[in-house]
Motif scaffolding. Structure first.
Motif, short mmCIF file in Angstrom:
data_model
loop_
_atom_site.label_atom_id
_atom_site.label_comp_id
_atom_site.label_asym_id
_atom_site.label_seq_id
_atom_site.Cartn_x
_atom_site.Cartn_y
_atom_site.Cartn_z
N MET A 150 94.06 -45.16 -40.06
CA MET A 150 94.43 -44.91 -39.25
C MET A 150 95.89 -46.29 -38.35
O MET A 150 96.15 -46.39 -39.30
N VAL A 151 96.13 -44.71 -38.12
CA VAL A 151 97.67 -44.86 -37.28
C VAL A 151 98.04 -45.61 -36.13
O VAL A 151 96.60 -45.07 -35.59
N ALA A 152 98.18 -46.64 -35.92
CA ALA A 152 97.59 -47.65 -34.73
C ALA A 152 99.61 -46.97 -34.12
O ALA A 152 100.39 -48.31 -34.18
N ARG A 153 99.45 -46.66 -32.76
CA ARG A 153 100.74 -46.56 -31.94
C ARG A 153 100.76 -47.72 -30.66
O ARG A 153 99.59 -47.70 -30.01
N HIS A 154 101.20 -48.78 -30.85
CA HIS A 154 101.79 -49.75 -29.50
C HIS A 154 101.86 -49.17 -28.31
O HIS A 154 102.77 -48.72 -27.99
N VAL A 155 101.04 -49.65 -27.50
CA VAL A 155 101.56 -49.22 -25.99
C VAL A 155 102.24 -50.11 -25.37
O VAL A 155 103.25 -49.67 -24.39
N ILE A 156 101.29 -51.20 -25.39
CA ILE A 156 101.88 -52.42 -24.00
C ILE A 156 101.06 -53.48 -24.21
O ILE A 156 99.65 -53.48 -25.04
N THR A 157 101.54 -54.95 -24.23
CA THR A 157 101.33 -56.06 -24.51
C THR A 157 101.24 -56.80 -23.18
O THR A 157 102.06 -56.69 -22.07
N TYR A 158 99.91 -58.32 -23.00
CA TYR A 158 99.53 -58.02 -21.26
C TYR A 158 98.83 -58.77 -21.30
O TYR A 158 98.46 -59.57 -22.80
N ARG A 159 98.74 -60.23 -20.64
CA ARG A 159 98.21 -61.42 -20.59
C ARG A 159 96.66 -61.44 -19.98
O ARG A 159 97.87 -60.52 -18.70
#
Length: 291
Positions: A150-159
């Motif tokens: 799969m191709v993974a498109r990173h959208v956002i990082t959070y906690r």
């Protein structure tokens, strides 16, 4: 460097073999093999290890693929930006989302307002769907992605944030350290039915005897709002309650681990104009989730 040959190399990696890439690119296999060898000679490194089972990247090939695939994706996005101004998108988009992922409900509504001729089908499930078998165009996943096909498109990082109601804090006091959480009734996210909640707060780990575990953050939020438990929530599910004073963020100096939201689509399927529009829209909108 021959950019056409680089693009062929990226296609070979995504397809998993020279023959599969040749079929996708609709060029003879000997031609593709020759162009890859010429690229290796030009760079003076071996990019692929060939065997009867397919192809495997060398260390040099891995580095080239990481950089080249991003460049090719950027070019495709540029092409899409030009073409999308010339044509109105129309068709169907099939999505997979985790349950109770409320921020994406609003995102999808706004996406359809921008593209009113796109019909959207949403498949909500906790299991990791097979995009090909289940007919899904794009799946939203939380966490690190290791799926090679799969191709993974990173959208956002959070906690995540630890929250409790003002009533519970007034009754039991404000915790000063993670160990203070042992005097609170706790609720934790979980799928296996274990009665313990484990939280990593900064460099400390807290194991609590959870009075509730659930695989639904909306349920956890409702119990926190009712003043019954301390729990962890994604920031976009806690923000409204914190803003209007119904929830208090606890131990803000003890950060929880980072979480990622990624969008997945099959690596062997070139994304359609509709899929690319959705991916771009998600990246644009997701930045608002943490505000």
């Amino acid at each position: 460097m021959d950019l056409n040959a680089v693009q062929m190399f990226v296609s070979v990696v995504q397809a998993g073999s020279l023959s599969a890439a040749a079929d996708r690119l609709e060029i003879p296999l000997p031609t593709l093999s020759r162009r890859i060898r010429e690229l290796e000679r030009q760079l003076k490194v071996q990019l692929l290890e060939r065997s009867v089972r397919g192809t495997k990247l060398t260390d040099a090939g891995t580095r080239l693929f990481e950089h080249a695939s991003r460049g090719i994706e950027a070019l495709a996005e540029g092409e899409h930006a030009v073409m999308s101004d010339q044509a109105r998108l129309k068709g169907r988009l099939r999505l997979s989302l985790p349950p109770t992922f409320e921020p994406w409900w609003e995102l999808i509504a706004r996406f359809q307002q921008r593209y009113p001729d796109i019909r959207v089908h949403v498949h909500t499930t906790e299991r990791r769907v097979d995009l090909i078998e289940d007919g899904i165009d794009v799946a939203l996943r939380v966490g690190i992605i290791t799926h090679e096909t799969m191709v993974a498109r990173h959208v956002i990082t959070y906690r995540h944030v630890l929250v409790a109601s003002p009533a519970l804090v007034a009754r039991l006091g404000l915790p000063d350290t993670p160990s203070d959480l042992h005097r609170f009734p706790c609720a934790a996210w979980g799928v296996d039915g274990h009665a313990r909640g484990t939280w990593h707060l900064g460099e400390q780990r807290v194991d609590s005897q959870a009075v509730l575990t659930a695989n639904d953050y909306a349920h956890l939020r409702s119990r926190a709002l009712a003043g019954e438990v301390v729990t962890e929530l994604p920031p976009f599910l806690a923000a409204a309650g914190i803003r209007d004073g119904r929830l208090i963020a606890l131990l803000p100096d003890h950060l929880m681990p980072e979480q990622q939201i990624n969008l997945l689509y099959p690596s062997h399927r070139h994304p359609s104009a509709i899929v690319r529009a959705y991916l771009d829209f998600c990246r644009e909108y997701a930045l608002q989730l943490l505000e």
